[in-house]
Design a protein around this motif. Sequence first.
Motif, PDB file in Angstrom:
ATOM      1  N   GLY A 116      -8.809  -3.622  -7.977  1.00  0.00           N
ATOM      2  CA  GLY A 116      -7.227  -3.535  -7.788  1.00  0.00           C
ATOM      3  C   GLY A 116      -6.875  -3.504  -6.687  1.00  0.00           C
ATOM      4  N   ARG A 117      -7.591  -2.875  -5.344  1.00  0.00           N
ATOM      5  CA  ARG A 117      -7.486  -2.175  -3.624  1.00  0.00           C
ATOM      6  C   ARG A 117      -7.577  -3.529  -3.243  1.00  0.00           C
ATOM      7  NH1 ARG A 117      -8.234   3.258  -5.967  1.00  0.00           N
ATOM      8  NH2 ARG A 117      -5.452   3.845  -6.837  1.00  0.00           N
ATOM      9  N   LEU A 118      -8.275  -4.649  -3.473  1.00  0.00           N
ATOM     10  CA  LEU A 118      -9.879  -5.245  -2.785  1.00  0.00           C
ATOM     11  C   LEU A 118      -8.135  -6.138  -3.262  1.00  0.00           C
ATOM     12  CD1 LEU A 118     -13.285  -5.351  -2.797  1.00  0.00           C
ATOM     13  CD2 LEU A 118     -11.802  -3.774  -1.062  1.00  0.00           C
ATOM     14  N   TYR A 172      -3.633  -7.999  -3.249  1.00  0.00           N
ATOM     15  CA  TYR A 172      -3.931  -7.292  -3.814  1.00  0.00           C
ATOM     16  C   TYR A 172      -4.492  -7.601  -5.647  1.00  0.00           C
ATOM     17  CZ  TYR A 172      -4.646  -4.017  -0.281  1.00  0.00           C
ATOM     18  OH  TYR A 172      -4.155  -3.618   1.338  1.00  0.00           O
TER      19      TYR A 172
ATOM     20  N   ASN B 330      -2.031   2.822   3.562  1.00  0.00           N
ATOM     21  CA  ASN B 330      -1.956   1.575   3.246  1.00  0.00           C
ATOM     22  C   ASN B 330      -1.222   2.316   1.229  1.00  0.00           C
ATOM     23  OD1 ASN B 330      -1.355  -0.372   1.137  1.00  0.00           O
ATOM     24  ND2 ASN B 330      -2.436  -1.795   2.401  1.00  0.00           N
ATOM     25  N   LYS B 332      -0.473   0.955  -1.178  1.00  0.00           N
ATOM     26  CA  LYS B 332      -0.739  -0.334  -2.196  1.00  0.00           C
ATOM     27  C   LYS B 332      -2.592  -0.179  -2.702  1.00  0.00           C
ATOM     28  CE  LYS B 332       2.291  -3.871  -2.093  1.00  0.00           C
ATOM     29  NZ  LYS B 332       2.329  -5.418  -1.913  1.00  0.00           N
ATOM     30  N   GLU B 333      -3.344  -0.080  -1.598  1.00  0.00           N
ATOM     31  CA  GLU B 333      -5.037  -0.086  -0.906  1.00  0.00           C
ATOM     32  C   GLU B 333      -4.956   1.596  -1.375  1.00  0.00           C
ATOM     33  OE1 GLU B 333      -6.351  -0.740   2.902  1.00  0.00           O
ATOM     34  OE2 GLU B 333      -8.620  -0.001   2.015  1.00  0.00           O
ATOM     35  N   SER B 335      -3.959   5.898  -2.910  1.00  0.00           N
ATOM     36  CA  SER B 335      -2.904   6.516  -3.014  1.00  0.00           C
ATOM     37  C   SER B 335      -4.498   7.807  -3.276  1.00  0.00           C
ATOM     38  CB  SER B 335      -2.681   6.565  -4.295  1.00  0.00           C
ATOM     39  OG  SER B 335      -3.056   6.116  -5.230  1.00  0.00           O
TER      40      SER B 335
END
Lengths: 331, 338
Positions: A116-118, A172, B330, B332-333, B335
């Motif tokens: 999810g974070r890519l 993302y 970021n 979104k990327e 936390s």
Amino acid sequence: MSETTTPPTTHPLVDGEVGPGCKKVDPIVIADGVVRQFGGLTAVDVEHAEIPRGAITALIGPNGAGKTTFFNLLTGFDRPNKGAWSFEGQSLAHVPSHKVARRGMVRTFQLTKSLGRLTVLQNMLLGARDQRGEGIFAALVRPLWKAQEEANIERADSLLARFKLDAKREDYAASLSGGQRKLLEMARALMSEPTLVMLDEPMAGVNPALTQSLLDHVKGLKDDGMTVLFVEHDMHMVRHISDWVIVMAEGRIVAEGPPETIMQNQAVVDAYLGAHHDTDLGTLTNQQVAQIHEDAGDEVPVDVDASARQQTTTDAPADPGADAHDEEGKR
Amino acid sequence: MDFLAILSNAAGEILSPTTAAFALATIGLNVHFGYAGLLNFGQAAFMAVGAYAFAIFTMQVDPTASLGWPVWLSFLAAVFVAILAAVAFGLLLGIPTLRLRGDYLAIVTIAAAEIVRFTMRTSEYSTVTGGSQGLRGQDYKGDIDALNPLTGSTYGFGPWTATAYDTWVRILAWGLVIVALILVWLLMRSPWGRVIKGIREDEDAVRSLGKNVYGYKMQALILGGVIGGLAGIMFVLPRAVQPDNFATAMTFYIWTALLLGGAATVIGPLLGSILFWVLLSFTGGLLSGLQSIGAFGDMTGTQAGQLRFVLVGLALIAIVVFRPQGILGNKKELSFHV
């Protein structure tokens, strides 16, 4: 049970007679004596299984039948207690999971593992194999991997277009819906140009609107020359797209056959629905109830269902765990 | 209370070699935690290993005197030995733990860091390690001092005035920080960085795509550890080697700096380290100033000084709660993903 049609005894995919663990004309995976125990519980006990090449094979069975465990064993994500299995003639026992994937046997997961974070594109590029830029020293020198990266991006873009994810390319993956994540996971697996794609419940948690498109994509894999093995609960899906069905129950393979007839196999019916699924408990007449009680009285354990099983069951597996089927039958 | 002096001291921290050393260690930890998701709570141990290997090699082997090597070669050899030691330490930590779940690495690293510190402290090996006294700076600074091209007495202006030796160490340390930042930037835009970031999130997914996850985690652990080892050298060049400098408190300063600046960003560790040391110096000066004018009643100067560590703790909590991605991160990327 009287309307049960006799299943065919021969089939183009099968070498010899159709039955549990039967030999295939051109198998891509052969497993022998694979046993996996968790403490006292035998989760998987497969004597012999062959997956036909170039076909879509469904692995079905009720909850807890050991389908996913068998999947994990085949792909190296779990170690069996004993057993041997091979992929394209090469043994895969004790081969770590990443090497299994490199040989062309790529899997997806029941709980989708899109990263999810890519971004969607990065997810795709991760799937490409033999990347020069994945070595820590080569990674520092961009000219060494730039051309390969661009070729991979091109291939990823065409796959994303095919799976209709191209609009999400830079998002993302966490922002995708459940069905889109399944599509992304499948597309990502294809980036590695596999020969065998193993899908663990590709339909689980997918919006019905996306189901048809997912089914088409699975069929598309076969048209592209890949072999597909998938685990599934949904019988409709199995009937629509599979060429061959393997049924597991309590860790064993209890039946095999083409999808059109497999559901009439008594072992499958018993595994799925319990041994007396066609007895409508809601409309039993008083006479029937009295009969059941009378039958039960003859048995040592007072078990209403046990007598009914004796009446209806002809070839149910005679293992001590068979009572589990009855639990389902009672509902 | 001399407010100008407090500000000047705080500003001086921006360029101090200690800040550079911490920035390096934080860049290393960023490779571990920010990019690869490895919970390393022993970054101070990597610094200790680097610092001790460098100092002990220089003092015991002393190639300049014993083998007649040119000073630059002796210095580079000592740095190389420090790198080797950090690699060995990384392997030692990684081989048993990287196959296991992430939490195990955290437990092992925090314990290993204390083992390293106590081994260095013990009087048993004091002929080599100096025991709890540590090693005197002048015993290992010969080569680096001889390499110093600066001949004047002081350089810089205002809060950033330093002696020739200090200026030389600053040039080396900040030069190394810039090299490390470029290295991280180059790696993280490459396919290697993509695999590492994938592992941070889900090892099994990356494994199913044919990547050797264990190997990548080991590479990340060693890379960050080597940067930490170099940070250790830079940390001891302006002072002596003191085993208690490498206590767990140091590891948590590095963590605070990383989370403050923003994990998984290239510049975050640099910004975080500078801010951390400026703020620590500022609050320290302010608290002792307030104590001297009697603002804290009966509290002694030492006690007032300790208050700043309470503030560090509060700051760390506040970051994690209100801005888990740090200043530059970021959301979104990344936390706070533990």
